[in-house]
Design an enzyme around this catalytic site. Structure first.
Site, short mmCIF file in Angstrom:
data_model
loop_
_atom_site.label_atom_id
_atom_site.label_comp_id
_atom_site.label_asym_id
_atom_site.label_seq_id
_atom_site.Cartn_x
_atom_site.Cartn_y
_atom_site.Cartn_z
N GLN A 111 0.83 -1.20 0.00
CA GLN A 111 0.00 0.00 0.00
C GLN A 111 0.87 1.25 0.00
O GLN A 111 1.83 1.35 0.77
CB GLN A 111 -0.91 0.04 1.22
CG GLN A 111 -1.92 1.19 1.17
CD GLN A 111 -2.67 1.37 2.48
OE1 GLN A 111 -2.11 1.79 3.46
NE2 GLN A 111 -3.96 1.06 2.45
N TYR A 190 -6.11 10.34 5.07
CA TYR A 190 -4.78 10.67 4.58
C TYR A 190 -4.88 11.51 3.29
O TYR A 190 -5.96 11.90 2.90
CB TYR A 190 -3.96 9.39 4.43
CG TYR A 190 -3.80 8.70 5.76
CD1 TYR A 190 -2.92 9.19 6.72
CD2 TYR A 190 -4.59 7.60 6.11
CE1 TYR A 190 -2.82 8.60 7.97
CE2 TYR A 190 -4.50 7.01 7.36
CZ TYR A 190 -3.61 7.52 8.29
OH TYR A 190 -3.52 6.95 9.54
N ARG A 237 -8.07 2.04 -2.30
CA ARG A 237 -8.82 1.94 -1.05
C ARG A 237 -9.49 3.28 -0.75
O ARG A 237 -8.85 4.33 -0.78
CB ARG A 237 -7.90 1.56 0.10
CG ARG A 237 -8.69 1.09 1.34
CD ARG A 237 -7.78 0.73 2.49
NE ARG A 237 -8.45 -0.20 3.41
CZ ARG A 237 -8.14 -0.35 4.69
NH1 ARG A 237 -7.17 0.38 5.23
NH2 ARG A 237 -8.77 -1.21 5.44
N GLY A 331 -9.26 -7.66 9.74
CA GLY A 331 -8.04 -7.06 10.23
C GLY A 331 -7.47 -7.70 11.47
O GLY A 331 -6.62 -8.59 11.41
N ARG A 332 -7.91 -7.25 12.65
CA ARG A 332 -7.22 -7.63 13.89
C ARG A 332 -7.20 -9.13 14.18
O ARG A 332 -6.26 -9.61 14.82
CB ARG A 332 -7.78 -6.83 15.06
CG ARG A 332 -7.38 -5.36 14.96
CD ARG A 332 -7.64 -4.59 16.22
NE ARG A 332 -7.12 -3.23 16.08
CZ ARG A 332 -7.00 -2.37 17.09
NH1 ARG A 332 -7.37 -2.74 18.30
NH2 ARG A 332 -6.53 -1.17 16.89
#
Length: 383
Positions: A111, A190, A237, A331-332
């Site tokens: 990424q 971002y 994304r 994810g986690r």
């Protein structure tokens, strides 16, 4: 797949996750994606380490790994110990990672993330750049602890051109480092997300104001990256509806469909939706996007104290597959369970997330020392 098999798969969410899939030129053995999750363990100079190679190789049974955010430039750095993709040392470090993942039978995209206003001179040595000179609310992590976010410098036309070139070079470096592709990060507050948002983009030139103006820079960057490394190696994304990092997007129901309409003809490898849920906007984006759709689902089953749901994310995965996603990013659970696909497939116990250890920064503890099946003593996944 026969009609009987398809019916059985639709009734069994775990089985559905283990159907094979195609992404660009890659054959994926399952539909589980390990999404990008920063762990802040790069060495000095943003160089990926052998420890990072071990971490990702441990998780190579994912259908696809999208590695953590890497900066395309010095000014694009967000937080301490984030890897980069703009020096030869960084390329060499990432090559160690991709070689390890491929040797373990996996597939990996890197990424590319420019922080924009999410940066600090104590981290990068530079004043951050942004669409407009609007400070990030709250605080920011720096090498010296919590710091006050600086007022970023509004990007000039020259800055925009330089940043496009930085994304192009980073994508080229990712492929040179052996990655199967790159993901352009336009989510979670971002830089590219800052261009989309009315709370962060107050420009009055062609890159601000209208929906067409606010999507313009994102479209230019994605087109440039796809032209450099190939659309089949390029993913994007986005995170519609996510207010993280002070993001507010007016006209979201118009803006995100317009963004997809501008990019869909490129034939990108995938679109990756963060914080996805089966909303009308999700349905509209699915309708407009003919290619592969990865969804990182919102997960109401995950408790705040331990954000790994008891089922490993299967219920949320099933909901988002039913809503039209092709692949599911979980994810986690991947942090605590390097062999997550096998655990979900067999109903084996899940490791809990070790909340006594920091997620960000540090060494092997809480990073590469989570046990695989047969070495843990945890509760089984509910049937």
């Amino acid at each position: 797949m026969t009609n009987e098999t398809a019916t059985a798969a639709s009734e069994n969410p775990v089985q559905r996750l283990f159907e094979p899939a195609r992404l660009g030129s890659l054959d994926l053995p399952n539909r589980l994606v390990m999404p990008p999750m920063s762990r802040n363990r790069a060495a000095a100079g943003g160089v990926p380490t052998p420890l990072m190679a071990e971490y990702y190789a441990q998780r190579a049974s994912a259908g696809l790994i999208v590695a953590e955010a890497s900066s395309p430039s010095q000014v694009g750095y967000t937080y301490p110990d984030i890897p980069g993709l703009f020096t030869e040392s960084q390329v060499d470090g990432w090559r160690t990672v991709t070689d390890a993942v491929h040797s373990a039978g996996g597939r990996i995209f890197l990424q590319v993330e420019h922080g924009g206003r999410i940066g600090h001179p104590d981290t990068s040595g530079l004043v951050p750049l942004a669409p407009s000179a609007i400070r990030l609310p709250g605080y920011i992590h720096t090498p010296n602890g919590h710091g006050t976010p600086p007022v970023p410098r509004e990007m000039t036309t020259a800055d925009l051109q330089d940043t496009r070139e930085d994304f192009i070079a980073a994508a080229r470096n990712a492929v040179r480092a052996g990655a199967d592709g790159v993901e352009v990060h336009a989510a979670n507050g971002y830089l590219l997300n800052q261009f989309l948002a009315t709370s962060t983009n107050h420009r009055t030139d062609e890159y601000g104001g209208s929906v067409a103006g606010r999507i313009k820079f994102v479209v230019e960057v994605v087109r440039a990256v796809a032209a450099e490394v190939g659309p089949e190696r390029t993913g994007l994304r986005i995170s519609p509806g996510n207010p993280h990092n002070g993001i507010e997007v007016d006209e979201a129901d118009e803006l995100f469909p317009a963004l997809l309409d501008a990019l869909a003809p490129l034939g990108l490898a995938y679109l990756h939706l963060a914080y996805a849920s089966p909303t009308p906007l999700f349905a509209e984006l699915r309708r407009r996007w003919d290619g592969v759709l990865i969804a990182n689902p919102s997960n109401p089953e995950a408790p705040e104290a331990d954000p790994i749901p008891a089922d490993g994310g299967v219920a949320a995965a099933a909901r988002i597959l039913d809503a039209g996603a092709d692949l599911v990013a979980i994810g986690r659970p991947f942090i605590a369970n390097p062999d997550l696909p096998e655990r979900l497939r067999t109903g084996a116990p899940l490791n809990p997330l070790r909340t006594d250890l920091p997620l960000y920064g540090g060494g092997a503890a809480g990073y590469t020392d989570y046990p695989v099946i047969g070495a843990s003593d945890t509760q089984p996944v509910p049937a």
